[in-house]
Design a protein around this motif. Structure first.
Motif, PDB file in Angstrom:
ATOM      1  N   SER B  35       6.577 -47.271 -50.383  1.00  0.00           N
ATOM      2  CA  SER B  35       7.953 -46.809 -50.512  1.00  0.00           C
ATOM      3  C   SER B  35       8.961 -47.937 -50.311  1.00  0.00           C
ATOM      4  N   SER B  43       3.996 -46.736 -45.260  1.00  0.00           N
ATOM      5  CA  SER B  43       3.246 -45.889 -46.191  1.00  0.00           C
ATOM      6  C   SER B  43       2.219 -46.685 -46.990  1.00  0.00           C
ATOM      7  N   ARG B  93      -5.131 -40.133 -42.616  1.00  0.00           N
ATOM      8  CA  ARG B  93      -4.263 -39.050 -43.117  1.00  0.00           C
ATOM      9  C   ARG B  93      -4.736 -37.694 -42.631  1.00  0.00           C
ATOM     10  N   SER B 128       4.577 -40.742 -42.571  1.00  0.00           N
ATOM     11  CA  SER B 128       4.629 -40.789 -44.029  1.00  0.00           C
ATOM     12  C   SER B 128       4.182 -39.440 -44.528  1.00  0.00           C
ATOM     13  N   LEU B 130       2.814 -37.533 -47.695  1.00  0.00           N
ATOM     14  CA  LEU B 130       2.201 -37.851 -48.987  1.00  0.00           C
ATOM     15  C   LEU B 130       2.013 -36.585 -49.805  1.00  0.00           C
ATOM     16  N   ALA B 136       4.584 -41.259 -51.660  1.00  0.00           N
ATOM     17  CA  ALA B 136       4.747 -41.316 -50.207  1.00  0.00           C
ATOM     18  C   ALA B 136       6.181 -41.664 -49.832  1.00  0.00           C
ATOM     19  N   SER B 138       8.726 -41.813 -45.998  1.00  0.00           N
ATOM     20  CA  SER B 138       8.706 -41.643 -44.547  1.00  0.00           C
ATOM     21  C   SER B 138       9.798 -40.698 -44.094  1.00  0.00           C
TER      22      SER B 138
END
Ligand SMILES: Cc1cc2nc3c(=O)[nH]c(=O)nc-3n(C[C@H](O)[C@H](O)[C@H](O)COP(=O)(O)OP(=O)(O)OC[C@H]3O[C@@H](n4cnc5c(N)ncnc54)[C@H](O)[C@@H]3O)c2cc1C
Ligand code: FES
Lengths: 127, 331
Positions: B35, B43, B93, B128, B130, B136, B138
């Motif tokens: 990002s 990210s 994640r 982040s 997604l 992605a 934040s």
């Protein structure tokens, strides 16, 4: 090594790392609020810059520092292009003096530190 | 041949001189979430399984991530000759679902997420978010860990990919994932009498909303000042909740302000001027600053010059995404 080991560095005499951490805030605040030089610090990352100021103070007081003349040259080359000169260097030295005095560092030690800092002039100004 | 070579999923990719790992991989068609491209949003996190990554590519990462070899691909320019083997950050994640999307004001959404397992975070940190296709962005957490659901405050950006998707298309139940938390803008219990100064504009309120409630629940006794700035009154939100909170805690001062359109309850003027008027001597305070970069960076400098110690200045800059010049795809 033996003479250096027997004679304590100014860094140790002042109080080592904790004293440096206190000194760098006072010193950096003075440098940032001096309009003769603050524009050189306009677009820098404050935290990283404070870390550099600390490395600089540590070096001029003879503490454990990785700062070298070569770093000083490379680190200031872009500022010399923007007009960094003796006037600015003197201003920084002046702030260094008043910082150490404010923190109660004894006069002979202050003189030693200023002498070491003065020795960095050629490297900082890329001469 | 002193080029940098990066191996990802058993294929080698050469980098151009001065090219970051992120740019090199994207250029050659490898999808890596990203990002800000400036080392701020985390990210683009990747993991090096062999080879050396410069220290600069790890700034701001938690030690636990460093020791596992994680680094930020957007600011990683390995020294010439390096051969680096990398993998993505999928292991970090956490699967999540959108619980609800609601309006807090005409320009701000409240997005609530539920994760499959509780996320270990402090109020004020950011994650982040997604989307399933890898987009992605934040967002700071406005919720407290005990609340269960994660709460984000998302500003609608005209043409914005993530905020646009959240406001127009996202539905309760949609699958997303969350990576993080990251950031050091959070309340640490202790020094309970110390005055706190919180300031932010727009959705910079999100982390501050979490931090102020966290501090109050932790038993902070010193005065707490919350300055929330916006261009116009429409840009303010959660005002009622914050007024209500202030009425229950005498030490908590909520100060909404706008550049134009002030009223009896909302001050008018530049945020830094208001802060100086209300807190003329902030030396010794602890400060939290969040939101757009110009405001945060200039406030941070002003507060430092007025005597706040760097260790008491916590700031998160909401850097926007920066597209690669030649890129036009979804990431
Ligand atoms: C640490 C961190 C925390 C963040 N926390 C939050 C948060 O709590 N709430 C929140 O709303 N956002 C937050 N952001 C910003 C957020 O990550 C996205 O950048 C933002 O939501 C826009 O994403 P988008 O996909 O909607 O727009 P994009 O598709 O990324 O952007 C569309 C266009 O708008 C521009 N743009 C994007 N944002 C801005 C802006 N603020 N000002 C001017 N131009 C802009 C982009 O550069 C691009 O040209 C945070 C960012 C960081 C780095
Ligand atoms: S930290 Fe790399 S894209 Fe934001």
């Amino acid at each position: 090594m033996s003479t250096a080991a027997q004679q304590k560095s100014v860094y140790e005499q002042i109080g080592g790392e904790p004293a440096m951490a206190a000194a760098v805030e006072v010193f950096y605040r003075k440098v940032l609020s001096d309009e003769r030089i603050s524009h050189f610090f306009e677009d820098v990352d404050m935290e990283r810059q404070a870390a550099k100021q600390k490395a600089f103070l540590t070096m001029v007081t003879g503490g454990p520092s990785s700062y070298s003349g070569k770093d000083m040259r490379a680190g200031h080359a872009h500022l010399v292009k923007r007009g960094l000169n003796d006037v600015h260097f003197d201003a920084v030295v002046e702030h260094l003096r008043s910082t150490l005095e404010e923190l109660g560092v004894a006069a002979p030690l202050v003189a030693q530190v200023l002498a070491i800092a003065g020795g960095a002039r050629a490297d900082v100004l890329n001469r | 041949m002193s080029r940098v070579q990066v191996k990802h999923e058993s294929k080698w990719y050469p980098l151009e001189p001065e090219e970051s790992v992120l740019d090199g991989l994207l250029r050659q068609g490898v999808a890596v979430p990203n990002s800000c491209r400036a080392g701020a949003c985390q990210s683009c996190l990747m993991r090096a399984t062999s080879g050396d990554v410069p220290d600069a590519a790890r700034v701001g990462l938690k030690d636990t991530l460093r020791t596992q070899g994680y680094f930020l691909a957007c600011i990683c320019k390995p020294v010439a000759g390096t051969r680096l083997e990398v993998s993505g950050a999928d292991a970090l994640r956490v699967p999540a679902r959108i619980d609800s999307v609601a309006s807090l004001s005409s320009s701000v959404l409240r997005v609530r997420l539920s994760t499959t397992a509780p996320l270990d975070y402090r109020a004020g940190q950011y994650v982040s978010l997604l989307r399933e296709d890898g987009l992605a962005r934040s967002y700071s957490l406005a919720s407290l860990p005990r609340e269960g659901l994660l709460e984000l405050h998302v500003r609608r950006i005209p043409g914005g990919q993530m905020s646009g998707w959240l406001s127009e298309h996202a539905r309760a139940g949609d699958a997303v994932s969350v990576q993080g938390p990251a950031g050091s803008c959070f309340y640490v219990p202790g020094r309970f009498e110390q005055p706190l100064l919180l300031a932010g504009t727009g959705t910079g309120l999100a982390p501050l909303y979490g931090i102020v409630r966290d501090a109050l629940e932790s038993g902070h006794t010193g005065p707490i000042w919350l300055f929330h700035g916006a261009r116009t009154p429409e840009g303010l939100y959660l005002s009622e909740a914050l007024r209500e909170l202030a009425s229950r805690h005498s030490g908590f001062n909520y100060r909404p302000s706008v550049l134009t359109g002030g009223s009896r309850d909302v001050a008018e003027g530049a945020l830094d001027v208001l802060i100086r008027a209300e807190c003329p001597k902030p030396a010794g305070f602890r400060a939290f600053l969040c939101g757009d970069s110009d405001l945060v960076l200039s406030l941070r400098k002003k507060l430092f010059l007025s005597g706040l110690s760097l260790k008491d200045l916590h700031a998160d800059v909401f850097l926007p995404s920066t597209p690669r010049a030649e890129a036009s795809g979804a990431r």
